[in-house]
Design a protein around this motif. Sequence first.
Motif, PDB file in Angstrom:
ATOM      1  N   LEU A 616      -2.006  11.912  -9.495  1.00 38.05           N
ATOM      2  CA  LEU A 616      -2.660  11.344 -10.683  1.00 38.05           C
ATOM      3  C   LEU A 616      -2.100  11.960 -11.954  1.00 38.05           C
ATOM      4  N   VAL A 617      -1.669  11.098 -12.850  1.00 35.89           N
ATOM      5  CA  VAL A 617      -1.242  11.505 -14.190  1.00 35.89           C
ATOM      6  C   VAL A 617      -2.175  10.816 -15.191  1.00 35.89           C
ATOM      7  N   VAL A 618      -2.767  11.591 -16.104  1.00 38.64           N
ATOM      8  CA  VAL A 618      -3.647  11.046 -17.131  1.00 38.64           C
ATOM      9  C   VAL A 618      -2.966  11.197 -18.487  1.00 38.64           C
ATOM     10  N   VAL A 619      -2.807  10.077 -19.185  1.00 37.78           N
ATOM     11  CA  VAL A 619      -2.186  10.068 -20.513  1.00 37.78           C
ATOM     12  C   VAL A 619      -3.241   9.601 -21.511  1.00 37.78           C
ATOM     13  N   THR A 620      -3.513  10.421 -22.528  1.00 42.69           N
ATOM     14  CA  THR A 620      -4.566  10.087 -23.493  1.00 42.69           C
ATOM     15  C   THR A 620      -3.974   9.703 -24.843  1.00 42.69           C
ATOM     16  N   ALA A 621      -4.710   8.843 -25.539  1.00 40.02           N
ATOM     17  CA  ALA A 621      -4.330   8.423 -26.894  1.00 40.02           C
ATOM     18  C   ALA A 621      -5.562   8.507 -27.775  1.00 40.02           C
ATOM     19  N   PHE A 622      -5.461   9.239 -28.910  1.00 39.24           N
ATOM     20  CA  PHE A 622      -6.585   9.389 -29.834  1.00 39.24           C
ATOM     21  C   PHE A 622      -6.243   8.678 -31.145  1.00 39.24           C
ATOM     22  N   SER A 623      -7.081   7.750 -31.530  1.00 35.84           N
ATOM     23  CA  SER A 623      -6.782   6.944 -32.720  1.00 35.84           C
ATOM     24  C   SER A 623      -7.312   7.560 -34.013  1.00 35.84           C
ATOM     25  N   ARG A 624      -8.242   8.525 -33.913  1.00 35.22           N
ATOM     26  CA  ARG A 624      -8.795   9.133 -35.134  1.00 35.22           C
ATOM     27  C   ARG A 624      -8.951  10.640 -34.972  1.00 35.22           C
ATOM     28  N   SER A 625      -7.947  11.261 -34.448  1.00 32.98           N
ATOM     29  CA  SER A 625      -7.988  12.710 -34.278  1.00 32.98           C
ATOM     30  C   SER A 625      -7.598  13.368 -35.599  1.00 32.98           C
ATOM     31  N   PRO A 626      -8.416  14.290 -36.119  1.00 28.55           N
ATOM     32  CA  PRO A 626      -8.145  14.894 -37.430  1.00 28.55           C
ATOM     33  C   PRO A 626      -6.758  15.525 -37.507  1.00 28.55           C
ATOM     34  N   GLY A 627      -6.035  15.157 -38.557  1.00 26.27           N
ATOM     35  CA  GLY A 627      -4.722  15.745 -38.796  1.00 26.27           C
ATOM     36  C   GLY A 627      -3.616  15.204 -37.919  1.00 26.27           C
ATOM     37  N   GLN A 628      -3.908  14.204 -37.098  1.00 28.37           N
ATOM     38  CA  GLN A 628      -2.909  13.647 -36.204  1.00 28.37           C
ATOM     39  C   GLN A 628      -2.707  12.155 -36.500  1.00 28.37           C
ATOM     40  N   PRO A 629      -1.497  11.645 -36.299  1.00 27.25           N
ATOM     41  CA  PRO A 629      -1.275  10.206 -36.503  1.00 27.25           C
ATOM     42  C   PRO A 629      -2.049   9.395 -35.465  1.00 27.25           C
ATOM     43  N   ARG A 630      -2.417   8.190 -35.847  1.00 27.28           N
ATOM     44  CA  ARG A 630      -3.163   7.330 -34.923  1.00 27.28           C
ATOM     45  C   ARG A 630      -2.278   6.916 -33.745  1.00 27.28           C
ATOM     46  N   GLU A 631      -2.863   6.967 -32.572  1.00 25.38           N
ATOM     47  CA  GLU A 631      -2.148   6.562 -31.372  1.00 25.38           C
ATOM     48  C   GLU A 631      -3.087   5.753 -30.484  1.00 25.38           C
ATOM     49  N   TYR A 632      -2.555   4.690 -29.892  1.00 25.95           N
ATOM     50  CA  TYR A 632      -3.342   3.806 -29.045  1.00 25.95           C
ATOM     51  C   TYR A 632      -2.705   3.728 -27.660  1.00 25.95           C
ATOM     52  N   VAL A 633      -3.461   3.184 -26.707  1.00 31.72           N
ATOM     53  CA  VAL A 633      -2.957   3.168 -25.326  1.00 31.72           C
ATOM     54  C   VAL A 633      -1.649   2.391 -25.220  1.00 31.72           C
ATOM     55  N   GLN A 634      -1.506   1.332 -26.002  1.00 29.15           N
ATOM     56  CA  GLN A 634      -0.263   0.562 -25.917  1.00 29.15           C
ATOM     57  C   GLN A 634       0.949   1.395 -26.368  1.00 29.15           C
ATOM     58  N   ASP A 635       0.693   2.333 -27.316  1.00 24.72           N
ATOM     59  CA  ASP A 635       1.775   3.232 -27.728  1.00 24.72           C
ATOM     60  C   ASP A 635       2.187   4.141 -26.570  1.00 24.72           C
ATOM     61  N   CYS A 636       1.196   4.597 -25.817  1.00 24.67           N
ATOM     62  CA  CYS A 636       1.481   5.481 -24.678  1.00 24.67           C
ATOM     63  C   CYS A 636       2.243   4.745 -23.577  1.00 24.67           C
ATOM     64  N   ILE A 637       1.942   3.463 -23.393  1.00 23.16           N
ATOM     65  CA  ILE A 637       2.671   2.679 -22.393  1.00 23.16           C
ATOM     66  C   ILE A 637       4.151   2.617 -22.761  1.00 23.16           C
ATOM     67  N   VAL A 638       4.430   2.441 -24.054  1.00 19.16           N
ATOM     68  CA  VAL A 638       5.825   2.404 -24.513  1.00 19.16           C
ATOM     69  C   VAL A 638       6.490   3.763 -24.299  1.00 19.16           C
ATOM     70  N   GLU A 639       5.774   4.846 -24.665  1.00 18.41           N
ATOM     71  CA  GLU A 639       6.333   6.191 -24.522  1.00 18.41           C
ATOM     72  C   GLU A 639       6.661   6.523 -23.069  1.00 18.41           C
ATOM     73  N   HIS A 640       5.861   6.014 -22.155  1.00 19.65           N
ATOM     74  CA  HIS A 640       6.061   6.287 -20.727  1.00 19.65           C
ATOM     75  C   HIS A 640       6.620   5.060 -20.024  1.00 19.65           C
ATOM     76  N   GLY A 641       7.445   4.319 -20.756  1.00 16.84           N
ATOM     77  CA  GLY A 641       7.972   3.067 -20.235  1.00 16.84           C
ATOM     78  C   GLY A 641       8.735   3.213 -18.934  1.00 16.84           C
ATOM     79  N   ASN A 642       9.547   4.290 -18.810  1.00 19.04           N
ATOM     80  CA  ASN A 642      10.337   4.468 -17.586  1.00 19.04           C
ATOM     81  C   ASN A 642       9.431   4.637 -16.367  1.00 19.04           C
ATOM     82  N   GLU A 643       8.366   5.458 -16.517  1.00 16.83           N
ATOM     83  CA  GLU A 643       7.440   5.663 -15.402  1.00 16.83           C
ATOM     84  C   GLU A 643       6.714   4.371 -15.037  1.00 16.83           C
TER      85      GLU A 643
END
Length: 704
Positions: A616-643
């Motif tokens: 099991l691999v868990v990849v999280t995306a936080f859209s309103r984390s203080p001081g961090q750019p917004r990230e959504y699950v679809q962004d994570c799918i792109v980042e882990h596209g090879n897997e």
Amino acid sequence: MSHLQLTSSLSWEMTLSKILRPAMPATLADYVTLAAIVGVTAWWLYENHLKASDPYHHLWFECPQQQGENNRPETRRVTNIAEYMDMVNKNIVIFWGSQSGTSEAFAHRLARELHSRYGQETLAADPSDFDATTISLLGKSRLAIFIISTYGEGEPTDNVMGLWNWVQNAASSSVQGLRYAAFGLGNSNYKNYNRAVDCLVEQLSRLGAEAVSPLEKGDDATNTTEEDFMVWKENLFKSLVRKVGLEERENTYEPVLLVQEDESLTDLHLGQPEEVTDSLRSVHNNSPVRILKVIETQKLFDSSDRQCHHLELDISKNPELIYKTGDHLGIWPSNPDSEVKRLLKMLGLEERRNNPIRITSIDLVTKVPVPTPTTIEAILRYYLEICGLVPRDILPSLATFAPTNSAKAYISNLGEDKEAYSSFMNGRYMNIGRLLEFVCPSGTWSSLPLSYLLDILPRMQPRYYSISSSSSVSPRRLSITVAVAGLPVQTENEVISGVTTNYLLCLSNSRGSGSSSKPLSYQLGGPSNMLGGDKIYAHIRRSKFKLPALGSSPLIMVAAGTGLAPFRGFLKERSKLMSIGRPVGSMILFFGCRNEEEYIYHKELQEMQSILGQKLVVVTAFSRSPGQPREYVQDCIVEHGNEVVQFLDQDARFYICGRASMALEARRVLVNLLVQKKGMSEAESDEWCKSLKRGNKWQEDVWG
């Protein structure tokens, strides 16, 4: 088993063994005797065991039109729609396809307005009540209108399946001359937006039917379904005036239901839900409604504008209730105390709230929408949706009951002026009680009949939640995950939340695990205090959102917010398989939420990761984390596209659960990934995704 039953059973078995003692029957008489014994035994088993275990057995022997106390068998036995319309003297039929009640409500509103404005004898009909092939007999002298919702991934609703199958397979020109109009309800965040009505219209055209008005569609994604419907309706009226010769008359309210108070009435329906038995398909998909005890509540998070709760329910006392991982729980709420009290006050019915009433149909074809006999309060608390926004098209008729001329003029203007209505509703949440109070705060609408509310307000419907437990791990104890978010209201210092989520929040608060903020109050005890002791009315609805049969199949799971709920059940099931030494496939979970605070089931996921290890691999995306750019699950799918592509090459199952807008984005990035990583064209990638869905390897459980 009692001593008498045991003795009788043993005696029967001994008798049977003596009869069957010969090795083989030797004569014709022996064969006849043996056949008779087998037949009697099969009948006895069926009557005493199989039949008794099916709570809906009687439905197989009833016409759906005959169910309900106030239906009239002498007319409703007819399944030929043309013959039926002749019998009840109707010239327009409005077929509705509805899963949640919206299309049905639209159909009844349209039928009422066609009658009141144009004097047309109109029937709002459930297509499952009739033989769809008889639509071809309607001819040119009648008009058929279709108000059809698209359900799930482009599917027709349960009650439209008969119509759907017929129109797909009917011979060409089989409805030559039929005049029709159609309106669709859907959500443009879904890939197959309004597919059900598109296919219906396409097939009707193929079969020779003539559209009297253009097809239009309501889009729930933009919250414009009501206005879309009204625009289509006014265009339809103009077309009917021009092409059919309808003439508008003075718009007057004519009741189709008779409400009578009678102190002698007994056996009252005081709020118990009606079974979900609109069709044999719904009987198959829905368990009976039962009283379930909430045995545990837990607050998962409580932020400034939303919170989330985990509820566990005991089904051990209901052996007929069986759920599978991925199913849904339908919860039957009540309306909040404040809204019930407000509406009773504005109608001048506070003193008569508990008076027994009987409701009967004046019109031959109108079904009584609520159980009867009942009480006024039971109707407003349990059986009608009194908290929904007031649609603009009912305001002209509502104005006729206004207690003052100024109130009448005000409401009439809102009904006639789209911009005025939009401006008035902006920042306000105006349900029927709030509107009556706002327009006339010091008076009562005593001339507004209860029959009118029964006519314009939808029936109370269950709300569905993904079950977040595993049936393999806890078969007699299930859980749901409930998010509570509010809508701020400008005119009052309060927040309006969903009827059911607030109901469950109130229940959680009563158990000491709710929010510090004060939610709306509800009659948690339910009708006749049958729900006292933390109980609710609920039923289980079967879902197609299922784990593959093989535990070794790889999984890709995409979730946002409470969309994590069914995957919690999936992972619990896989963890159990792992713990007993069974093979488990690799899994990757993409989960998105606003911030760490709203990361539900975080500790549980860590515990399951320790059991499943590298599986099991868990990849999280936080859209309103203080001081961090917004990230959504679809962004994570792109980042882990090879897997992701590697998983798909290994025949992985692909699951999405959450809002439809998120699911749409996830589908988009996956198609792009296949184009980039596998060298497919966009058309090939899209077809490949469709083939996964056809093979049940791509499943979605999405909403809104």
